[in-house]
Write an enzyme that holds these catalytic residues in place. Structure first.
Site, PDB file in Angstrom:
ATOM      1  N   ASP A  62       0.829  -1.189   0.000  1.00  0.00           N
ATOM      2  CA  ASP A  62       0.000   0.000   0.000  1.00  0.00           C
ATOM      3  C   ASP A  62       0.872   1.250   0.000  1.00  0.00           C
ATOM      4  O   ASP A  62       1.637   1.484   0.939  1.00  0.00           O
ATOM      5  CB  ASP A  62      -0.878  -0.051   1.256  1.00  0.00           C
ATOM      6  N   THR A  95      -3.342   5.815  -4.259  1.00  0.00           N
ATOM      7  CA  THR A  95      -2.227   6.527  -3.630  1.00  0.00           C
ATOM      8  C   THR A  95      -0.931   6.359  -4.408  1.00  0.00           C
ATOM      9  O   THR A  95      -0.243   7.337  -4.680  1.00  0.00           O
ATOM     10  CB  THR A  95      -2.003   6.034  -2.194  1.00  0.00           C
ATOM     11  N   THR A  96      -0.628   5.115  -4.762  1.00  0.00           N
ATOM     12  CA  THR A  96       0.625   4.875  -5.474  1.00  0.00           C
ATOM     13  C   THR A  96       0.616   5.609  -6.813  1.00  0.00           C
ATOM     14  O   THR A  96       1.583   6.271  -7.189  1.00  0.00           O
ATOM     15  CB  THR A  96       0.814   3.368  -5.713  1.00  0.00           C
ATOM     16  N   ASP A 386      -9.607   0.126   1.552  1.00  0.00           N
ATOM     17  CA  ASP A 386      -9.633   0.494   0.130  1.00  0.00           C
ATOM     18  C   ASP A 386     -10.928   0.018  -0.527  1.00  0.00           C
ATOM     19  O   ASP A 386     -11.575   0.767  -1.260  1.00  0.00           O
ATOM     20  CB  ASP A 386      -8.442  -0.117  -0.621  1.00  0.00           C
TER      21      ASP A 386
HETATM   22  P1  ADP Z   1      -2.902   2.539  -6.057  1.00  0.00           P
HETATM   23  O1  ADP Z   1      -2.281   2.696  -4.716  1.00  0.00           O
HETATM   24  O2  ADP Z   1      -2.607   3.706  -6.932  1.00  0.00           O
HETATM   25  O3  ADP Z   1      -4.335   2.173  -6.000  1.00  0.00           O
HETATM   26  P2  ADP Z   1      -2.441  -0.171  -6.834  1.00  0.00           P
HETATM   27  O4  ADP Z   1      -1.216  -0.926  -6.518  1.00  0.00           O
HETATM   28  O5  ADP Z   1      -3.678  -0.486  -6.075  1.00  0.00           O
HETATM   29  O6  ADP Z   1      -2.108   1.343  -6.737  1.00  0.00           O
HETATM   30  O7  ADP Z   1      -2.718  -0.388  -8.389  1.00  0.00           O
HETATM   31  C1  ADP Z   1      -3.800   0.213  -9.026  1.00  0.00           C
HETATM   32  C2  ADP Z   1      -3.713  -0.010 -10.519  1.00  0.00           C
HETATM   33  O8  ADP Z   1      -3.839  -1.395 -10.844  1.00  0.00           O
HETATM   34  C3  ADP Z   1      -4.852   0.693 -11.214  1.00  0.00           C
HETATM   35  O9  ADP Z   1      -4.351   1.419 -12.305  1.00  0.00           O
HETATM   36  C4  ADP Z   1      -5.754  -0.452 -11.671  1.00  0.00           C
HETATM   37  O10 ADP Z   1      -6.465  -0.127 -12.825  1.00  0.00           O
HETATM   38  C5  ADP Z   1      -4.750  -1.534 -11.907  1.00  0.00           C
HETATM   39  N1  ADP Z   1      -5.333  -2.881 -11.933  1.00  0.00           N
HETATM   40  C6  ADP Z   1      -6.014  -3.531 -10.982  1.00  0.00           C
HETATM   41  N2  ADP Z   1      -6.387  -4.763 -11.416  1.00  0.00           N
HETATM   42  C7  ADP Z   1      -5.920  -4.900 -12.672  1.00  0.00           C
HETATM   43  C8  ADP Z   1      -5.958  -5.927 -13.651  1.00  0.00           C
HETATM   44  N3  ADP Z   1      -6.553  -7.096 -13.423  1.00  0.00           N
HETATM   45  N4  ADP Z   1      -5.355  -5.691 -14.833  1.00  0.00           N
HETATM   46  C9  ADP Z   1      -4.749  -4.523 -15.050  1.00  0.00           C
HETATM   47  N5  ADP Z   1      -4.666  -3.522 -14.188  1.00  0.00           N
HETATM   48  C10 ADP Z   1      -5.244  -3.692 -13.005  1.00  0.00           C
HETATM   49 MG    MG Z   2      -5.211   0.435  -5.098  1.00  0.00          MG
END
Ligand code: ADP
Ligand code: MG
Length: 540
Positions: A62, A95-96, A386
């Site tokens: 996270d 966030t990331t 989340d």
């Molecule tokens: P954040 O902290 O920004 O939410 P995450 O590590 O949760 O970062 O990653 C979020 C990203 O992962 C988003 O851009 C989301 O669209 C992408 N994502 C989630 N599931 C999938 C998937 N199955 N295929 C492609 N991208 C995905």
């Molecule tokens: Mg996320």
């Protein structure tokens, strides 16, 4: 210099960096922070293991948590940490992404500064770009009805994809949707209505959604009932204890009879308190303060269940759920103050908790997280946060966007077109913004072991053909697919906030051209003390 004399405006020992040096220094620090979280982006991002100065460890993926745990010192790096926190509080996810984007906007800005474009122009270009980007996002958004549980479930799944949860993802996504839907009323969902508890033991799949309030305490006395159906609930925030005097008083007693009379008087007081509860009809008592042995005994005799030292927030939750009123003075107590619900003690692992179910107010919900150990339950708690947030966002706004890099590429393409219409040097800043957006799908691709440049090129081609803006990277298979039909969907609110907070932070850092750091007096003092001691050391 004034007639050969330097004019001092800062205290001696302050450090000052100005102009381009200050700016570059800040940008470098911010980029370093962004790079630190880049590898965690997306479902196939890596986890980080953090060890704090006390030796405690946290395993997480996270972004907000990572930045919260690492102690950054540089002021610009701190600002980036603030973006993550703000993003987390406002919308609960993304966030990331927002940190990576802020870092990338700064990286491009630095290049523009090298080409002699003034930071002020970059800032105004970024502002225009953000405004447009938010509009473009709305254009490609998907409208969602509150009854569409399947869609909400997909939104929760997408947020949970990037959390280390093994097979429990579907289960958690269902719980998140059910929980938020229960508290959703008049277009609003206040997540404070949902309480989240962590219990060690068993596995994540055993995590439970309870239709009521769960109190992390046990029933006090072995002779009290463990379960009361349709209980009459009293919430009290005075102690059921013999009062200790607030100041040291001495009572002189001459006769042994007086001792027993004194103790008797104290007992009578407690007995009166309990009788008052009994007369009003209370069958379950939740006390915010202590309940001493004697009071427990009296309560047990009347068959009243009692729980003590309940947290204030839980007391308030109980009041809302059961329609009981919290009572502060026992003499005023009557049946009007009572609430109702089913109360029972439940053993979870080695611990006991109290379930207050079938409350008159249906908006009381609790999630009891189960997991093998502390690290698992803590990461699960962040994941639940989340998931709850994204479901709320979509329920309240009614809009979602596809994920997997689709919106970033689409907005990036549209921004490039828009930049052509903007005259002057701001055009370059808007183009830089468009380029920076590509860093998100690139990072997603990179973390999945794909070739980032090629994947992004394929993605652009796929979107351009037929104007299909829902095309994104399905990171589990590595293919370019329609994210909407794959069910990779995110709240519109999260993505809009990502763009806003990333660019606001970048703009803030770009406006700084002077960094003045005051002398650290504490450090100085310590250093002085250290050096004073040296002469006292005995000669070798
Ligand atoms: P954040 O902290 O920004 O939410 P995450 O590590 O949760 O970062 O990653 C979020 C990203 O992962 C988003 O851009 C989301 O669209 C992408 N994502 C989630 N599931 C999938 C998937 N199955 N295929 C492609 N991208 C995905
Ligand atoms: Mg996320």
């Amino acid at each position: 210099m004034l007639a050969g004399q330097p004019v001092l405006i800062l205290k001696e020992g302050s450090e000052r960096t100005t102009g381009k040096d200050a700016l570059r220094n800040n940008i470098t620090a911010a980029i370093a922070v962004a790079e630190a979280v880049q590898s965690t982006l997306g479902p196939r991002g890596m986890d980080k293991l953090l060890v704090d100065s006390m030796g405690d460890i946290v395993i997480t993926n996270d972004g907000a948590t990572i930045l919260d745990e690492i102690d950054v010192e540089h002021p610009a790096a701190k600002m980036l940490v603030q973006v993550a926190k703000a993003q987390d509080q406002e919308v609960g996810d993304g966030t990331t992404t927002s940190v990576i984007l802020a870092g990338e906007l700064l990286r491009r800005a630095e290049k523009l500064i090298d080409q002699k474009i003034h930071p002020t122009l970059i800032v105004s270009g970024y502002k225009k770009a953000t405004e447009k980007a938010i509009e473009f996002l709305k254009e490609i958004s998907i409208s969602v009805k509150p009854e569409d549980d399947e869609f909400l479930y997909r939104v929760a799944r997408t947020a949970l994809n990037s959390k280390a949860m093994g097979n429990a993802r579907n289960h958690f996504a269902r719980i998140a949707v059910d929980a938020v839907k229960r508290i959703f009323e008049n277009g609003k969902a206040d997540l404070d209505d949902i309480s989240v508890l962590k219990m060690q033991g068993k596995s994540l799949e055993e995590t439970d959604l309870v239709n009521g309030v769960v109190i992390d305490k046990e029933v006090l006395h072995p002779r009290m009932p463990r379960e009361v159906k349709n209980a009459k609930i009293a919430l009290i925030n005075f102690p059921l204890e013999v009062k200790k005097t607030e100041f040291d008083a001495k009572i002189r007693i001459n006769d042994p009879m007086q001792v027993s009379a004194f103790i008797e008087a104290e007992h009578d007081m407690l007995r009166d308190m309990v009788n008052k509860l009994k007369e009003a009809g209370a069958t379950a008592v939740f006390c915010q303060k202590g309940v001493d042995d004697l009071a427990q005994h009296f309560l047990a005799i009347h068959g009243i269940m009692a729980i003590r030292r309940v947290k204030k927030s839980d007391m308030e939750r109980l009041a809302r759920a059961t329609n009981a009123r919290i009572i502060t003075n026992w003499r005023d107590f009557n049946s009007d103050y009572l609430g109702s619900a089913d109360v029972r003690e439940v053993k979870i692992g080695d611990e006991k908790v109290v379930y207050v179910e079938n409350c008159p107010n249906p908006k009381a919900v609790s999630i009891v997280i189960r997991g093998a150990n502390k690290y698992v339950t803590e990461e699960a708690e962040r994941a639940v946060h989340d998931a709850l947030c994204v479901v709320r966002d979509v329920l309240e706004d009614g809009y979602a966007v596809p994920g997997g890099g689709a919106p970033e590429i689409c907005v990036s393409r549209k921004l490039r077109k828009y930049a052509e219409e903007v005259a002057g040097r701001e055009q370059f800043a808007i183009e830089a913004y468009a380029e920076a957006l590509e860093s998100i799908p690139k990072a997603l691709a990179h973390n999945s072991g794909l070739d980032p440049i090629r994947t992004v090129a394929d993605l652009i081609a796929a979107q351009t053909k037929n104007h299909k803006y829902t095309m994104g990277i399905e990171v589990f298979t590595g293919e370019i697919k329609d994210m909407a039909s794959e069910g990779v969907v995110e709240p519109l609110r999260v993505k809009q906030q990502v763009f806003k907070s990333a660019s606001e932070t970048a703009e803030m850092i770009l406006r700084i051209d002077d960094v003045i750091v005051a002398k650290d007096l504490e450090k100085e003092k310590k250093a002085e003390e250290g050096s004073e001691k040296t002469p006292e050391m005995p000669p070798m």
